[in-house]
Motif scaffolding. Sequence first.
Motif, PDB file in Angstrom:
ATOM      1  N   ASN A 193     -75.725 -49.059  26.298  1.00  0.00           N
ATOM      2  CA  ASN A 193     -76.640 -48.240  27.097  1.00  0.00           C
ATOM      3  C   ASN A 193     -76.167 -48.106  28.535  1.00  0.00           C
ATOM      4  O   ASN A 193     -76.494 -47.120  29.213  1.00  0.00           O
ATOM      5  CB  ASN A 193     -78.039 -48.845  27.069  1.00  0.00           C
ATOM      6  N   LEU A 194     -75.414 -49.096  29.009  1.00  0.00           N
ATOM      7  CA  LEU A 194     -74.898 -49.044  30.376  1.00  0.00           C
ATOM      8  C   LEU A 194     -73.564 -48.317  30.479  1.00  0.00           C
ATOM      9  O   LEU A 194     -73.102 -48.017  31.577  1.00  0.00           O
ATOM     10  CB  LEU A 194     -74.732 -50.467  30.925  1.00  0.00           C
ATOM     11  N   LEU A 195     -72.955 -48.039  29.342  1.00  0.00           N
ATOM     12  CA  LEU A 195     -71.631 -47.417  29.329  1.00  0.00           C
ATOM     13  C   LEU A 195     -71.757 -45.904  29.482  1.00  0.00           C
ATOM     14  O   LEU A 195     -71.465 -45.127  28.576  1.00  0.00           O
ATOM     15  CB  LEU A 195     -70.898 -47.779  28.038  1.00  0.00           C
ATOM     16  N   ASN A 196     -72.203 -45.478  30.654  1.00  0.00           N
ATOM     17  CA  ASN A 196     -72.364 -44.062  30.966  1.00  0.00           C
ATOM     18  C   ASN A 196     -71.962 -43.842  32.418  1.00  0.00           C
ATOM     19  O   ASN A 196     -72.580 -44.408  33.321  1.00  0.00           O
ATOM     20  CB  ASN A 196     -73.817 -43.602  30.776  1.00  0.00           C
ATOM     21  N   GLY A 197     -70.938 -43.061  32.646  1.00  0.00           N
ATOM     22  CA  GLY A 197     -70.526 -42.809  34.019  1.00  0.00           C
ATOM     23  C   GLY A 197     -69.085 -42.357  34.114  1.00  0.00           C
ATOM     24  O   GLY A 197     -68.451 -41.984  33.130  1.00  0.00           O
ATOM     25  N   VAL A 198     -68.581 -42.421  35.347  1.00  0.00           N
ATOM     26  CA  VAL A 198     -67.229 -41.970  35.671  1.00  0.00           C
ATOM     27  C   VAL A 198     -66.401 -43.179  36.082  1.00  0.00           C
ATOM     28  O   VAL A 198     -66.887 -44.064  36.791  1.00  0.00           O
ATOM     29  CB  VAL A 198     -67.265 -40.929  36.810  1.00  0.00           C
ATOM     30  N   HIS A 206     -72.630 -40.101  28.675  1.00  0.00           N
ATOM     31  CA  HIS A 206     -73.384 -39.192  29.546  1.00  0.00           C
ATOM     32  C   HIS A 206     -72.632 -38.877  30.840  1.00  0.00           C
ATOM     33  O   HIS A 206     -72.972 -37.915  31.542  1.00  0.00           O
ATOM     34  CB  HIS A 206     -74.753 -39.785  29.878  1.00  0.00           C
ATOM     35  N   GLY A 207     -71.630 -39.670  31.169  1.00  0.00           N
ATOM     36  CA  GLY A 207     -70.834 -39.389  32.360  1.00  0.00           C
ATOM     37  C   GLY A 207     -69.992 -38.136  32.246  1.00  0.00           C
ATOM     38  O   GLY A 207     -69.470 -37.643  33.252  1.00  0.00           O
ATOM     39  N   THR A 208     -69.868 -37.584  31.040  1.00  0.00           N
ATOM     40  CA  THR A 208     -69.105 -36.340  30.886  1.00  0.00           C
ATOM     41  C   THR A 208     -69.787 -35.173  31.605  1.00  0.00           C
ATOM     42  O   THR A 208     -69.135 -34.192  31.937  1.00  0.00           O
ATOM     43  CB  THR A 208     -68.937 -36.009  29.395  1.00  0.00           C
ATOM     44  N   ARG A 209     -71.090 -35.288  31.845  1.00  0.00           N
ATOM     45  CA  ARG A 209     -71.785 -34.230  32.606  1.00  0.00           C
ATOM     46  C   ARG A 209     -71.263 -34.179  34.033  1.00  0.00           C
ATOM     47  O   ARG A 209     -71.131 -33.094  34.624  1.00  0.00           O
ATOM     48  CB  ARG A 209     -73.287 -34.497  32.601  1.00  0.00           C
ATOM     49  N   LEU A 210     -70.979 -35.349  34.610  1.00  0.00           N
ATOM     50  CA  LEU A 210     -70.422 -35.384  35.961  1.00  0.00           C
ATOM     51  C   LEU A 210     -69.006 -34.839  36.001  1.00  0.00           C
ATOM     52  O   LEU A 210     -68.580 -34.278  37.011  1.00  0.00           O
ATOM     53  CB  LEU A 210     -70.441 -36.823  36.493  1.00  0.00           C
ATOM     54  N   ILE A 211     -68.284 -34.992  34.901  1.00  0.00           N
ATOM     55  CA  ILE A 211     -66.913 -34.482  34.848  1.00  0.00           C
ATOM     56  C   ILE A 211     -66.906 -32.970  35.025  1.00  0.00           C
ATOM     57  O   ILE A 211     -66.065 -32.414  35.748  1.00  0.00           O
ATOM     58  CB  ILE A 211     -66.250 -34.881  33.519  1.00  0.00           C
ATOM     59  N   HIS A 212     -67.831 -32.265  34.393  1.00  0.00           N
ATOM     60  CA  HIS A 212     -67.894 -30.802  34.536  1.00  0.00           C
ATOM     61  C   HIS A 212     -68.209 -30.419  35.983  1.00  0.00           C
ATOM     62  O   HIS A 212     -67.660 -29.435  36.503  1.00  0.00           O
ATOM     63  CB  HIS A 212     -68.949 -30.233  33.587  1.00  0.00           C
ATOM     64  N   LYS A 213     -69.055 -31.193  36.659  1.00  0.00           N
ATOM     65  CA  LYS A 213     -69.371 -30.905  38.058  1.00  0.00           C
ATOM     66  C   LYS A 213     -68.162 -31.156  38.956  1.00  0.00           C
ATOM     67  O   LYS A 213     -67.920 -30.411  39.911  1.00  0.00           O
ATOM     68  CB  LYS A 213     -70.555 -31.751  38.510  1.00  0.00           C
ATOM     69  N   LEU A 214     -67.416 -32.203  38.663  1.00  0.00           N
ATOM     70  CA  LEU A 214     -66.215 -32.485  39.455  1.00  0.00           C
ATOM     71  C   LEU A 214     -65.167 -31.390  39.279  1.00  0.00           C
ATOM     72  O   LEU A 214     -64.464 -31.036  40.227  1.00  0.00           O
ATOM     73  CB  LEU A 214     -65.634 -33.843  39.049  1.00  0.00           C
TER      74      LEU A 214
END
Length: 312
Positions: free
Chosen positions: A13-18, A112-120
């Motif tokens: 559950n914590l494995l979400n991010g960049v 869920h960190g893949t959402r930040l990848i698109h923003k980057l």
Amino acid sequence: MNKWTKDASLAWNLLNGVFILYKPPGIHYLNVRKTIIQNLCRDLNQMEVRPPNKYISIEGPTTKEMDVIVRDSYADDPLVVGPRYVVEDFKLFSANFVSQESSGVMVCGVNHGTRLIHKLKDAKLTKFYKLKGIFGQARHNDFATGRIVEKSTWKKIKRFNIDNMCASMQASHQKKMFELCGIDMQTQAAYELAIKGPIRPADPRVPMVYNIKCIDFKPPEFTLEIVAINETDEHLKAIVAELGYRLHSTAYCSQIQCTQFGLFHVKDSLLSKHWDLQSIMSNISLCRKILQENPFMLNQEHAHLVQKTAEQ
């Protein structure tokens, strides 16, 4: 992972991010992705995973009192269905592509960190490169792996010759930025555009070079530091080859290293020996702090200046 928890479901559950990793040369991005996911699966499955579901059965003759028996369900036993965490459970993408020949910083997002990848990606962050080149030879692909097509002298080249030519090449690239905007560099409009920050092209096919500087020269080898956007390996190799031709010699690129992507620096990246669950989760916390302190990395106000100005 024992520093935080032994529970695999909590770690999942914590494995979400960049996070930031360092890709070595000679390895394709897909192989790097495969290795990371396999390591995450291995570490999660070695932790305390969810126990098998229970199977409840009612047994005995129907004419007498029947027994309710609870046992582990074989349909949910890891020995039957396989490990709890498998490769297909993970999502992992990178914000910047590092080719097989290149090395350096690669910013990846997991789950869920893949959402930040698109923003980057949409933010069009600048990338810093170190290019190593060698004078005296020209290769058919401008890289060390190509065959030699030409040889030339290089002993006449001095450090100040390289510095002057790098400055000239940088000025020509900066002039190209304003030409794409349709603005004369000697006008007030050009000044007002420049103080807003780097001009970022809306078209990802248009490369922009902001800085070209020689940081080391040990003849015939030299090292360039380049800051660019929308660049490709071919474009970077061509810069090294062009420098050689402008100095009345030849040159080819021997190494491409990405040292920084936005504010994600190579000193914070994970080496291949640290591509494990504990190190990646620690790096996710570091990257989360960087993004919180610098929200502009996810929302660039002037990411499409070239397109808007051109339309005007």
